[in-house]
Design a protein around this motif. Structure first.
Motif, PDB file in Angstrom:
ATOM      1  N   ALA A 226       0.888  -1.334  -0.146  1.00 11.83           N
ATOM      2  CA  ALA A 226       0.019   0.027  -0.059  1.00 11.83           C
ATOM      3  C   ALA A 226       0.865   1.246  -0.105  1.00 11.83           C
ATOM      4  CB  ALA A 226      -1.065  -0.233   1.296  1.00 11.83           C
ATOM      5  N   SER A 227       2.106   1.168  -0.269  1.00 11.44           N
ATOM      6  CA  SER A 227       2.843   2.490  -0.090  1.00 11.44           C
ATOM      7  C   SER A 227       2.882   3.373  -1.620  1.00 11.44           C
ATOM      8  CB  SER A 227       4.528   1.711   0.028  1.00 11.44           C
ATOM      9  OG  SER A 227       4.880   1.194  -1.226  1.00 11.44           O
ATOM     10  N   VAL A 228       2.387   2.775  -2.515  1.00 14.31           N
ATOM     11  CA  VAL A 228       2.294   3.853  -3.819  1.00 14.31           C
ATOM     12  C   VAL A 228       0.714   4.101  -3.995  1.00 14.31           C
ATOM     13  CG1 VAL A 228       2.927   4.133  -6.237  1.00 14.31           C
ATOM     14  CG2 VAL A 228       4.365   2.609  -4.845  1.00 14.31           C
ATOM     15  N   PRO A 229       0.415   5.307  -3.734  1.00 17.18           N
ATOM     16  CA  PRO A 229      -0.900   5.827  -4.081  1.00 17.18           C
ATOM     17  C   PRO A 229      -1.201   5.543  -5.480  1.00 17.18           C
ATOM     18  CG  PRO A 229       0.332   7.534  -3.588  1.00 17.18           C
ATOM     19  CD  PRO A 229       1.349   6.391  -3.318  1.00 17.18           C
ATOM     20  N   SER A 230      -2.515   5.490  -5.962  1.00 15.01           N
ATOM     21  CA  SER A 230      -3.165   5.507  -7.431  1.00 15.01           C
ATOM     22  C   SER A 230      -2.626   4.412  -8.224  1.00 15.01           C
ATOM     23  CB  SER A 230      -3.096   6.627  -8.015  1.00 15.01           C
ATOM     24  OG  SER A 230      -2.466   7.782  -7.490  1.00 15.01           O
ATOM     25  N   THR A 231      -2.067   3.049  -7.574  1.00 11.40           N
ATOM     26  CA  THR A 231      -1.730   1.803  -8.199  1.00 11.40           C
ATOM     27  C   THR A 231      -2.463   0.778  -7.578  1.00 11.40           C
ATOM     28  OG1 THR A 231       0.124   1.511  -6.846  1.00 11.40           O
ATOM     29  CG2 THR A 231       0.811   2.679  -8.880  1.00 11.40           C
ATOM     30  N   PRO A 232      -2.471  -0.265  -8.196  1.00 14.43           N
ATOM     31  CA  PRO A 232      -3.269  -1.542  -7.195  1.00 14.43           C
ATOM     32  C   PRO A 232      -2.380  -1.959  -5.871  1.00 14.43           C
ATOM     33  CG  PRO A 232      -3.149  -2.077  -9.575  1.00 14.43           C
ATOM     34  CD  PRO A 232      -2.289  -0.612  -9.441  1.00 14.43           C
ATOM     35  N   TRP A 233      -3.024  -1.752  -4.964  1.00 14.43           N
ATOM     36  CA  TRP A 233      -2.303  -2.293  -3.724  1.00 14.43           C
ATOM     37  C   TRP A 233      -2.292  -3.840  -3.823  1.00 14.43           C
ATOM     38  CZ3 TRP A 233      -4.303   1.614   0.442  1.00 14.43           C
ATOM     39  CH2 TRP A 233      -3.818   2.682   0.379  1.00 14.43           C
ATOM     40  N   CYS A 234      -3.353  -4.574  -4.318  1.00 13.29           N
ATOM     41  CA  CYS A 234      -3.519  -6.111  -4.194  1.00 13.29           C
ATOM     42  C   CYS A 234      -3.128  -6.288  -5.579  1.00 13.29           C
ATOM     43  CB  CYS A 234      -4.846  -6.340  -3.666  1.00 13.29           C
ATOM     44  SG  CYS A 234      -4.972  -8.239  -3.571  1.00 13.29           S
ATOM     45  N   TYR A 235      -2.100  -6.936  -5.976  1.00  8.99           N
ATOM     46  CA  TYR A 235      -1.623  -7.146  -7.449  1.00  8.99           C
ATOM     47  C   TYR A 235      -1.439  -8.745  -7.478  1.00  8.99           C
ATOM     48  CZ  TYR A 235       2.937  -5.821  -5.580  1.00  8.99           C
ATOM     49  OH  TYR A 235       3.875  -5.869  -4.868  1.00  8.99           O
ATOM     50  N   THR A 236      -1.326  -9.045  -8.734  1.00 11.04           N
ATOM     51  CA  THR A 236      -0.899 -10.447  -9.112  1.00 11.04           C
ATOM     52  C   THR A 236       0.549 -10.638  -9.028  1.00 11.04           C
ATOM     53  OG1 THR A 236      -2.488 -10.338 -10.720  1.00 11.04           O
ATOM     54  CG2 THR A 236      -1.014 -12.184 -10.989  1.00 11.04           C
ATOM     55  N   PRO A 237       1.271 -11.647  -8.401  1.00 12.45           N
ATOM     56  CA  PRO A 237       2.807 -11.731  -8.325  1.00 12.45           C
ATOM     57  C   PRO A 237       3.378 -12.122  -9.611  1.00 12.45           C
ATOM     58  CG  PRO A 237       1.795 -13.651  -7.310  1.00 12.45           C
ATOM     59  CD  PRO A 237       0.590 -12.612  -7.693  1.00 12.45           C
ATOM     60  N   LYS A 238       4.610 -11.871  -9.974  1.00 11.58           N
ATOM     61  CA  LYS A 238       5.312 -12.500 -11.106  1.00 11.58           C
ATOM     62  C   LYS A 238       5.161 -14.037 -11.124  1.00 11.58           C
ATOM     63  CE  LYS A 238       9.112 -10.124 -10.130  1.00 11.58           C
ATOM     64  NZ  LYS A 238      10.406  -9.447 -10.448  1.00 11.58           N
ATOM     65  N   PRO A 239       5.190 -14.443 -12.382  1.00 15.72           N
ATOM     66  CA  PRO A 239       5.300 -16.040 -12.299  1.00 15.72           C
ATOM     67  C   PRO A 239       6.407 -16.867 -11.615  1.00 15.72           C
ATOM     68  CG  PRO A 239       5.245 -15.037 -14.592  1.00 15.72           C
ATOM     69  CD  PRO A 239       5.282 -13.962 -13.578  1.00 15.72           C
ATOM     70  N   LYS A 240       6.572 -17.782 -11.113  1.00 13.41           N
ATOM     71  CA  LYS A 240       7.809 -18.299 -10.536  1.00 13.41           C
ATOM     72  C   LYS A 240       8.677 -18.927 -11.756  1.00 13.41           C
ATOM     73  CE  LYS A 240       5.911 -20.198  -6.477  1.00 13.41           C
ATOM     74  NZ  LYS A 240       4.873 -21.262  -5.663  1.00 13.41           N
ATOM     75  N   LYS A 241       9.837 -18.820 -11.372  1.00 13.21           N
ATOM     76  CA  LYS A 241      10.898 -18.923 -12.374  1.00 13.21           C
ATOM     77  C   LYS A 241      11.323 -20.431 -11.890  1.00 13.21           C
ATOM     78  CE  LYS A 241      13.139 -15.077 -14.108  1.00 13.21           C
ATOM     79  NZ  LYS A 241      13.814 -13.790 -13.721  1.00 13.21           N
ATOM     80  N   VAL A 242      11.180 -21.193 -12.815  1.00 14.92           N
ATOM     81  CA  VAL A 242      11.544 -22.788 -12.550  1.00 14.92           C
ATOM     82  C   VAL A 242      12.554 -23.233 -13.709  1.00 14.92           C
ATOM     83  CG1 VAL A 242       9.241 -23.276 -11.698  1.00 14.92           C
ATOM     84  CG2 VAL A 242       9.579 -23.464 -14.049  1.00 14.92           C
ATOM     85  N   LYS A 243      13.323 -24.317 -13.257  1.00 13.65           N
ATOM     86  CA  LYS A 243      14.242 -25.095 -14.170  1.00 13.65           C
ATOM     87  C   LYS A 243      14.344 -26.341 -13.712  1.00 13.65           C
ATOM     88  CE  LYS A 243      17.879 -24.216 -10.691  1.00 13.65           C
ATOM     89  NZ  LYS A 243      19.116 -23.660 -10.296  1.00 13.65           N
ATOM     90  N   LYS A 244      14.610 -27.403 -14.932  1.00 12.34           N
ATOM     91  CA  LYS A 244      14.588 -28.637 -14.842  1.00 12.34           C
ATOM     92  C   LYS A 244      15.855 -29.104 -14.281  1.00 12.34           C
ATOM     93  CE  LYS A 244      11.894 -30.183 -18.788  1.00 12.34           C
ATOM     94  NZ  LYS A 244      11.983 -30.929 -19.909  1.00 12.34           N
ATOM     95  N   VAL A 245      16.076 -29.979 -13.047  1.00 10.04           N
ATOM     96  CA  VAL A 245      17.166 -30.434 -12.690  1.00 10.04           C
ATOM     97  C   VAL A 245      17.180 -32.019 -12.543  1.00 10.04           C
ATOM     98  CG1 VAL A 245      17.641 -28.337 -11.226  1.00 10.04           C
ATOM     99  CG2 VAL A 245      16.191 -30.059 -10.145  1.00 10.04           C
TER     100      VAL A 245
END
Length: 99
Positions: A34-53
């Motif tokens: 909630a630190s930035v006014p006039s932007t969504p405070w609740c928002y979608t996270p970046k997708p997880k980065k995955v790698k094959k191991v």
């Protein structure tokens, strides 16, 4: 994960409803800031980065080949190959791990 919530305010995609609480937002798997006014405070996270191991524990291997498969045939199938120890699959599937 915290790093998934590090988004520039202009890149935030709204994830909740107006007036959603931080607790409610996190409960539905979204980020809250909630630190930035006039932007969504609740928002979608970046997708997880995955790698094959290739899993290290030989006893968790899931067989990808057949007895006597050669390393070249195994890797051509897109699987891991380790010719040890005895009694476990030598040609086995990758695991997906978070970076």
């Amino acid at each position: 994960a915290k790093c998934q919530c590090k988004l520039l305010p202009k890149d935030r995609k709204n994830c909740g409803y107006p007036g959603i609480s931080a607790a409610e937002c996190k409960k539905i798997g979204c980020c809250f800031n909630a630190s930035v006014p006039s932007t969504p405070w609740c928002y979608t996270p970046k997708p997880k980065k995955v790698k094959k191991v290739c899993p290290n524990d030989p006893y968790t291997r899931i067989n990808c080949g057949y007895p006597g498969i050669k390393a070249k045939e195994c890797t051509k199938k897109g699987c891991c190959f380790r010719a040890h120890p005895a009694g476990v699959p030598w040609c086995f599937y990758h695991r997906v791990a978070e970076e």
